[in-house]
Design an enzyme around this catalytic site. Structure first.
Site, mmCIF file in Angstrom:
data_model
loop_
_atom_site.group_PDB
_atom_site.id
_atom_site.type_symbol
_atom_site.label_atom_id
_atom_site.label_comp_id
_atom_site.label_asym_id
_atom_site.label_seq_id
_atom_site.Cartn_x
_atom_site.Cartn_y
_atom_site.Cartn_z
ATOM 1 N N GLY A 1 0.832 -1.204 0.000
ATOM 2 C CA GLY A 1 0.000 0.000 0.000
ATOM 3 C C GLY A 1 0.865 1.251 0.000
ATOM 4 N N ASN B 1 4.033 1.631 -0.834
ATOM 5 C CA ASN B 1 4.829 1.784 -2.061
ATOM 6 C C ASN B 1 3.980 2.359 -3.191
ATOM 7 O OD1 ASN B 1 6.928 0.592 -0.693
ATOM 8 N ND2 ASN B 1 6.693 -1.425 -1.637
ATOM 9 N N GLU C 1 -2.749 -7.046 1.736
ATOM 10 C CA GLU C 1 -1.903 -7.191 2.925
ATOM 11 C C GLU C 1 -2.628 -6.679 4.180
ATOM 12 O OE1 GLU C 1 2.724 -7.272 1.445
ATOM 13 O OE2 GLU C 1 1.881 -5.326 1.930
ATOM 14 N N ASP D 1 4.707 -2.746 -7.451
ATOM 15 C CA ASP D 1 4.082 -1.576 -6.810
ATOM 16 C C ASP D 1 4.324 -0.307 -7.635
ATOM 17 O OD1 ASP D 1 3.334 -3.254 -4.737
ATOM 18 O OD2 ASP D 1 5.178 -2.879 -3.621
HETATM 19 O O1 RIB Z 1 5.845 -5.404 -2.981
HETATM 20 C C1 RIB Z 1 6.963 -5.200 -2.182
HETATM 21 C C2 RIB Z 1 6.556 -5.042 -0.750
HETATM 22 O O2 RIB Z 1 5.997 -6.249 -0.303
HETATM 23 C C3 RIB Z 1 7.695 -4.747 0.184
HETATM 24 O O3 RIB Z 1 7.930 -3.376 0.342
HETATM 25 C C4 RIB Z 1 7.305 -5.464 1.460
HETATM 26 O O4 RIB Z 1 7.062 -4.612 2.529
HETATM 27 C C5 RIB Z 1 6.089 -6.312 1.106
HETATM 28 O O5 RIB Z 1 4.932 -5.793 1.592
#
Ligand code: RIB
Length: 305
Positions: free
Chosen positions: A43, A45, A142, A254
């Protein structure tokens, strides 16, 4: 032109990155090259990526009442992300992700969600006004599924364009997928959601069409160093990879989602938004770390040519 408004409902982590020559064998102790700690979480990122390109970004997330939570909040402030809806809990720690990155830029990632898993549908409701006023909403997985679902419902009710990055992969029902204008999984996530193989281009296209049958309007499958595939009602389009020397591929997905959302919110056509996001994601693998390797708006002029 005013900055496009994007709302991200998702995770915030601290990434603990160990750069190592190769991935260790089970039980092996291996000397690493160096250590890098930075802010991450899918989220976070995606929010920072959209913000670096010029979007007005709000994050709805939860951190622990700890030192890591303070680092995460400070980072959002420095990145210009609206932090009004960062909730805090004393019940567990902030999210953490130990990550191993080898010399080929490949990674092994463990995710300890902590506070992210306490971001409740009620918290999401508290941010309803923010979600409703965005042009684009981005969710991932997540945080609890019901919280992502609640955010997508609010987005849909308010005619916000909704993007779901179904990561980490898990099986998903039609009820959730139908709330998404765009679903953007990688190959592994596509395989988990559809139960179909994704070894060849033809198989990926079939799986993309299956996702549409499951309720998604537009499907974008990110294929790492092989680019991306778009499957919509009208067509299936293959976007070849942009060649880059990979130092760390963590967070490239991301960078893709955050930049894609930005271009879409800016009013760019779907295919053009994917083409641009594909270039930005490729650029992001040239440095170690996630958010630190994402380009700022002034850096993308040459990149997108
Ligand atoms: O997609 C990469 C991310 O996945 C990382 O920054 C880590 O924190 C995980 O959530």
């Amino acid at each position: 032109m005013s900055a496009p408004k994007i709302c991200v409902v998702g995770s915030s982590n601290i990434d603990l990155i160990a750069k190592i020559p190769r991935l260790p064998k089970m039980g092996e102790t291996l000397e690493g090259r160096y250590f890098h700690m930075s802010c991450g979480g899918k989220g976070a990122n995606q929010a920072v990526m959209a913000g670096k390109l010029g979007a007005q970004v709000s994050i709805v997330t939860k951190v622990g009442q700890d030192h890591l939570g303070e680092i995460i909040k400070k980072n959002y402030g420095e990145m210009g992300v609206d932090s009004r809806y960062i909730f805090t809990t004393a019940d567990t720690s902030s999210g953490v992700a130990p990550i191993l990155v080898d010399d080929e830029g490949r990674n092994l990632l463990v995710y300890i969600p902590g506070a992210n898993m306490l971001l409740s549908p009620e918290d999401v409701d508290r941010a309803a006004e923010r979600i409703a006023s965005a042009e684009v909403l981005i969710c991932q997985l997540e945080i609890p599924l019901e919280s992502s679902q609640r955010a997508l419902q609010i987005g849909r009710e308010n005619k916000v364009r909704t993007i779901l990055n179904p990561a980490p992969g898990r099986s998903l029902g039609r009820e959730l997928l139908e709330l998404c204008d765009v679903v953007a999984p990688n190959e592994t996530e596509t395989e988990i959601i559809t139960g179909l193989p994704v070894d060849t281009e033809d198989q990926i296209a079939v799986a993309g069409r299956r996702l549409r049958e499951m309720g998604c309007k537009v499907v974008i499958i990110t294929l790492g160093h092989r680019g991306a595939m778009l499957v919509s009602e009208e067509r299936t389009v293959r976007f070849p990879a942009v060649k880059t020397e990979a130092v760390d591929t963590t967070g490239a997905g991301d960078a893709f989602i955050g930049s894609f959302a930005y271009f879409l919110a800016q009013g760019k056509p779907l295919e053009e938004s994917v083409r641009r996001a594909n270039s930005i994601a490729a650029h992001s693998v040239a440095k170690v770390g996630t958010q630190v390797s994402f380009p700022w708006s002034h850096e993308i002029v040459d990149l997108l040519r």
